[in-house]
Design a protein around this motif. Sequence first.
Motif, PDB file in Angstrom:
ATOM      1  N   ASP A   1      10.064  -6.382   9.646  1.00 54.21           N
ATOM      2  CA  ASP A   1       8.589  -5.919  10.237  1.00 54.21           C
ATOM      3  C   ASP A   1       8.158  -5.129   9.435  1.00 54.21           C
ATOM      4  N   GLY A   2       8.582  -3.877   9.115  1.00 52.82           N
ATOM      5  CA  GLY A   2       8.273  -2.521   7.887  1.00 52.82           C
ATOM      6  C   GLY A   2       7.565  -2.631   6.776  1.00 52.82           C
ATOM      7  N   LEU A   3       6.803  -2.169   5.929  1.00 50.24           N
ATOM      8  CA  LEU A   3       6.234  -1.480   4.673  1.00 50.24           C
ATOM      9  C   LEU A   3       6.829   0.029   4.572  1.00 50.24           C
ATOM     10  N   LEU A   4       7.922   0.504   3.838  1.00 49.56           N
ATOM     11  CA  LEU A   4       7.245   1.383   2.885  1.00 49.56           C
ATOM     12  C   LEU A   4       7.305   1.830   2.070  1.00 49.56           C
ATOM     13  N   TYR A   5       5.900   2.748   1.194  1.00 53.49           N
ATOM     14  CA  TYR A   5       5.451   2.622   0.537  1.00 53.49           C
ATOM     15  C   TYR A   5       5.192   3.642  -0.465  1.00 53.49           C
ATOM     16  N   GLY A   6       4.681   3.841  -1.641  1.00 55.75           N
ATOM     17  CA  GLY A   6       4.463   5.064  -2.268  1.00 55.75           C
ATOM     18  C   GLY A   6       3.094   4.711  -2.106  1.00 55.75           C
ATOM     19  N   VAL A   7       2.146   5.270  -2.876  1.00 55.52           N
ATOM     20  CA  VAL A   7       0.708   4.823  -4.200  1.00 55.52           C
ATOM     21  C   VAL A   7      -0.202   6.031  -4.406  1.00 55.52           C
TER      22      VAL A   7
ATOM     23  N   LEU B   1       2.070   8.845  -0.047  1.00 53.14           N
ATOM     24  CA  LEU B   1       3.165   8.000   0.983  1.00 53.14           C
ATOM     25  C   LEU B   1       2.487   7.314   2.424  1.00 53.14           C
ATOM     26  N   GLY B   2       3.442   6.022   2.397  1.00 59.91           N
ATOM     27  CA  GLY B   2       2.924   5.584   3.420  1.00 59.91           C
ATOM     28  C   GLY B   2       3.647   4.086   4.282  1.00 59.91           C
TER      29      GLY B   2
ATOM     30  N   GLU C   1      -1.005   6.532   6.446  1.00 63.38           N
ATOM     31  CA  GLU C   1      -0.609   7.189   4.980  1.00 63.38           C
ATOM     32  C   GLU C   1      -0.887   8.469   4.936  1.00 63.38           C
ATOM     33  N   ALA C   2      -0.559   8.715   4.244  1.00 63.19           N
ATOM     34  CA  ALA C   2      -0.361  10.493   3.889  1.00 63.19           C
ATOM     35  C   ALA C   2      -1.419  10.757   2.503  1.00 63.19           C
ATOM     36  N   LEU C   3      -2.585  11.395   1.909  1.00 64.39           N
ATOM     37  CA  LEU C   3      -2.599  11.152   0.480  1.00 64.39           C
ATOM     38  C   LEU C   3      -3.087  12.891  -0.165  1.00 64.39           C
ATOM     39  N   TYR C   4      -2.650  13.195  -1.196  1.00 69.27           N
ATOM     40  CA  TYR C   4      -2.789  14.080  -2.059  1.00 69.27           C
ATOM     41  C   TYR C   4      -4.328  14.277  -2.932  1.00 69.27           C
ATOM     42  N   HIS C   5      -5.353  14.290  -3.078  1.00 74.04           N
ATOM     43  CA  HIS C   5      -6.012  13.921  -3.737  1.00 74.04           C
ATOM     44  C   HIS C   5      -6.498  15.461  -4.999  1.00 74.04           C
ATOM     45  N   SER C   6      -6.769  15.030  -5.743  1.00 73.90           N
ATOM     46  CA  SER C   6      -6.899  16.080  -6.457  1.00 73.90           C
ATOM     47  C   SER C   6      -8.740  15.974  -7.605  1.00 73.90           C
ATOM     48  N   PHE C   7      -9.827  16.759  -7.819  1.00 73.76           N
ATOM     49  CA  PHE C   7     -10.624  16.556  -8.248  1.00 73.76           C
ATOM     50  C   PHE C   7     -10.778  17.945  -9.537  1.00 73.76           C
ATOM     51  N   ASP C   8     -10.762  17.631 -10.617  1.00 74.41           N
ATOM     52  CA  ASP C   8     -11.066  19.146 -11.368  1.00 74.41           C
ATOM     53  C   ASP C   8     -11.898  19.560 -12.000  1.00 74.41           C
ATOM     54  N   ASN C   9     -13.233  20.119 -11.892  1.00 77.04           N
ATOM     55  CA  ASN C   9     -13.711  21.106 -12.551  1.00 77.04           C
ATOM     56  C   ASN C   9     -14.713  19.942 -12.096  1.00 77.04           C
ATOM     57  N   PHE C  10     -15.024  19.630 -11.197  1.00 78.54           N
ATOM     58  CA  PHE C  10     -16.203  18.563  -9.917  1.00 78.54           C
ATOM     59  C   PHE C  10     -17.228  18.365 -10.705  1.00 78.54           C
TER      60      PHE C  10
ATOM     61  N   THR D   1      -6.169  16.930   1.219  1.00 80.02           N
ATOM     62  CA  THR D   1      -4.839  16.234   1.977  1.00 80.02           C
ATOM     63  C   THR D   1      -6.011  14.944   2.805  1.00 80.02           C
ATOM     64  N   THR D   2      -4.723  14.689   3.010  1.00 78.47           N
ATOM     65  CA  THR D   2      -5.736  12.909   3.926  1.00 78.47           C
ATOM     66  C   THR D   2      -4.895  12.531   5.040  1.00 78.47           C
ATOM     67  N   ILE D   3      -4.782  12.508   6.341  1.00 75.64           N
ATOM     68  CA  ILE D   3      -3.438  11.693   6.557  1.00 75.64           C
ATOM     69  C   ILE D   3      -4.946  10.380   7.202  1.00 75.64           C
ATOM     70  N   ALA D   4      -4.114   9.201   7.501  1.00 75.84           N
ATOM     71  CA  ALA D   4      -4.793   8.328   8.208  1.00 75.84           C
ATOM     72  C   ALA D   4      -4.095   7.144   8.554  1.00 75.84           C
ATOM     73  N   VAL D   5      -4.657   6.992   9.683  1.00 71.22           N
ATOM     74  CA  VAL D   5      -3.670   5.728  11.049  1.00 71.22           C
ATOM     75  C   VAL D   5      -4.729   4.143  10.523  1.00 71.22           C
TER      76      VAL D   5
END
Length: 195
Positions: free
Chosen positions: A124-130, A151-152, A166-175, A185-189
């Motif tokens: 009943d659970g799913l542990l995953y990487g993104v 990860l989520g 889910e917790a995600l790290y984002h990177s935008f170089d030389n936007f 860094t985002t954390i979402a439910v």
Amino acid sequence: MTIKSLTVSALALTTLLAAPVYAGSPAPAPADPVVPVVIPVTGDWTGPYLGVELGYGDATASTAFISLSDNGMLYGITAGYDHDFGNWVLGVGFDYDMADLTFGAVNVESIARLKVRGGVDLGDGLLYGVAAAARADTNLIGNDTGWAAGLGYEHRLGSNWALGGEALYHSFDNFNGFGVDIEATTIAVRVVYRF
């Protein structure tokens, strides 16, 4: 008759009388074999899903001369498709979140992600990487594409509904060529309906 012969005769008689009882007795039952307990995997994660998410973002925009930080709420939609291979699940997904992250005059208004996720089927659970391609839109310096990873975990609340985080790290170089690097860094439910 002597005592010795009387004792031997009594012992022989007792053996003869008891022999039919022992001979007719059923053999003791063999012990039951030990069977290992296997916990079945009850969830099947194969299929499409659609849901909503609410989160929090913490971001930094930096140039060679200055660094600005901000944080705020995110909210949006998520959709995707997973395939359950038994012990492993692999899927693709899309998120679109409205954002309100401000760096001086620049406001990050939305973040979209095209994701690949893979994880372990826990029933009943799913542990995953993104891993994801991410796109951020701003009010002043346009939009740009970067990447995200994290990860989520998702847990079934019944046959169709699931709750996850889910917790995600984002990177935008030389936007967009403006010499600004944005990290977030985002954390979402999220609550999703699985078809």
